[in-house]
Scaffold this motif. Structure first.
Motif: not given
Lengths: 181, 311
Positions: B13-38
């Motif tokens: 629960g300690n993530v900046t808005k900037d980092e969150q945005a980058k993570l969101n981009d990464w998450k949607h780059e590939a299905e594999e990324n989303l799977k890994a995150l989940k």
């Protein structure tokens, strides 16, 4: 069921089942007795085994209910905790479904996998997730920076995920955690 | 960007808005990324359950149950007659006792019978001791049909009463211990613990601990104060400590499924009986009591008639 199938069932489920019983009874010896009893029963009642298609559900449900029943008997006249009453009224009426069994099995796999992590990594993960310490508390405890804790946590999750790779199915994650927004 | 570290921060629960945005981009780059995150999030959510997780020695446990040589294959001794009998009971049970409980999804259609007394454990935590040459059919979750004799120790579940069907009626319980004996048209039910509701011939009876009822199409008879406890019944042992003769006789009658005729309520009973019977016939038991109390009695049909005694 042949003996090797039975042995396989025992190896895969013994510790998870013991922990199901232990979470209810708080007594490891009693938990082990309950589980061993259930396994003997399964082996000795082969007819029942063949008639019962979902043997895993049967095992977990038996173990849980027997642990609850023993607790109930011990607690008659004594104080019954809210949690036990809850388990009785809610859980006792339903069999344990496959999803829940999967969860117990994955939990067991996580337990084993943590032991295979690099020591520092395992320590950080255990303190954070199992003992519920905050990252800054861990940093203080271990005399490392919060950044290092974050790095080690990330590493632990990445490694654990790799070790559990074929265990967690995507469908299952959807059921358990729902979609991440 | 160190994504793994960001995921770790996200979890904390300690993530900046900037980092969150980058993570969101990464998450949607590939299905594999989303799977890994989940998957990582899943591990994270499950891990707190490891608090107090216990290690056990699986190999040692295996050796234990294996070494006791208890893991031996018990062959089912099916013969055609038995199959036919089971089938018959099945049909009877379905035709007699199908009350449309279709809302119960996990039906367990199991049949137990055999020439040995056996202990049956149901998935709801209930224990049933089924006497030899008796048949128990589990028609549904929390529902069985009985022909013969059995001792029930039923796990409590206020939501769903446990039901035992017998010829001509049924027994409803919430969570208790009791015994049922059926023989042709006659059924006797004795309660060790808790309460039991009996429905028979459109009549209802409520039995509490220590009570005992005999049911037949012609009569329903209440009795009480017998001494059959689960331990002594299961092991075929009757134990009496400092008990009156009436008490002993009621227990014995219940044990052998006989009825007792006691001379009169006013009959003084100063006997203090201390004895134990194990796997003995009614004749053997009665002759021991005869020696102990000078008992004068008669057995006729299914009735024990007490005439006199000296103590």
């Amino acid at each position: 069921m042949d003996k090797s199938t039975f042995k396989g069932l025992f190896d895969d489920h013994y510790r998870p089942l013991c922990n199901v019983a232990f979470r209810i009874s708080g007594d490891l010896d009693m938990a082990e007795d309950i589980v061993q009893d259930v396994f003997l029963k399964i082996w000795n009642q082969q007819d029942l085994l063949n008639a019962n298609k979902n043997i895993k559900s049967y095992m977990y449900t038996m173990v849980r209910n027997h642990a609850l029943e023993i607790i109930r008997r011990q607690q008659i006249g004594a104080r019954i905790t809210d949690e036990i009453l809850y388990l009785h009224s809610e859980a006792n009426s339903d069999p344990i479904e496959d999803n829940e069994i999967e969860k117990y099995l994955i939990l067991d796999k996580i337990y084993i996998s943590i032991r295979q992590l690099p020591p520092k990594c395992a320590q950080v993960f255990t303190l954070a997730k199992v003992n519920g310490l905050s990252y800054s508390q861990i940093a203080d405890d271990m005399h490392i920076s919060v950044k290092t804790v974050e790095n080690q946590m990330g590493k632990a999750l990445k490694l654990l995920r790799a070790m559990l790779n074929n265990k967690i199915t995507l469908i299952f994650i959807f059921i358990i955690t729902g979609l991440i927004s | 960007m160190n994504l793994i570290k960001t995921i770790s921060q996200l979890i904390n629960g300690n993530v900046t808005k900037d980092e969150q945005a980058k993570l969101n981009d990464w998450k949607h780059e590939a299905e594999e990324n989303l799977k890994a995150l989940k998957e990582m999030q899943f591990i994270d959510e499950l891990s707190p359950l490891l608090q107090n997780y216990q290690d056990v020695n699986t190999q040692k446990a295996w050796d234990k149950i294996h070494g006791q040589n208890q893991v031996t294959i018990t062959k089912s001794n099916f013969d055609l007659r038995k199959v036919a009998a089971i089938f018959l009971v099945l049909i009877c049970a379905i035709s007699l006792f199908y009350f449309g409980n279709s809302y119960i999804s996990n039906s367990e259609n199991l049949v137990y019978d055999g020439n040995k007394t056996q202990s049956i454990q149901l998935t709801d935590g209930s224990d049933i001791t089924l006497e030899k040459n008796s048949t128990l059919k589990s028609t549904d979750y929390r529902e069985v049909a009985l022909e013969g004799n059995a001792y029930f120790d039923i796990a409590k579940n206020p939501e769903r009463p446990f039901t035992v069907h017998v010829q001509g009626g049924k027994v409803l319980v919430l969570g208790t211990e009791f015994q049922i004996k059926t023989r042709k048209e006659r059924t006797s039910i004795s309660v060790t613990e808790g309460k039991v509701k009996v429905v028979f011939s459109n009549k209802e009876f409520l039995l509490t601990a220590g009570q005992f009822i005999i049911l037949s199409p012609y009569e329903q008879e209440f009795l009480s104060n017998h001494d059959i406890t689960p331990s002594n019944w299961k092991n075929n042992v009757l134990v009496f400590e400092n008990k009156s003769l009436k008490h002993v006789m009621e227990s014995i009658a219940a044990y052998y499924d006989f009825r007792l005729e006691w001379p009169s309520k006013e009959m003084p009973d100063a006997c203090k009986i201390n004895t134990r019977f194990e796997n003995e016939t009614l004749d053997q038991v009665m002759s021991e009591l005869e020696i102990l109390t000078g008992l004068n009695f008669e057995i006729s049909g299914k009735k024990i008639v007490i005439k006199s005694f000296k103590c």
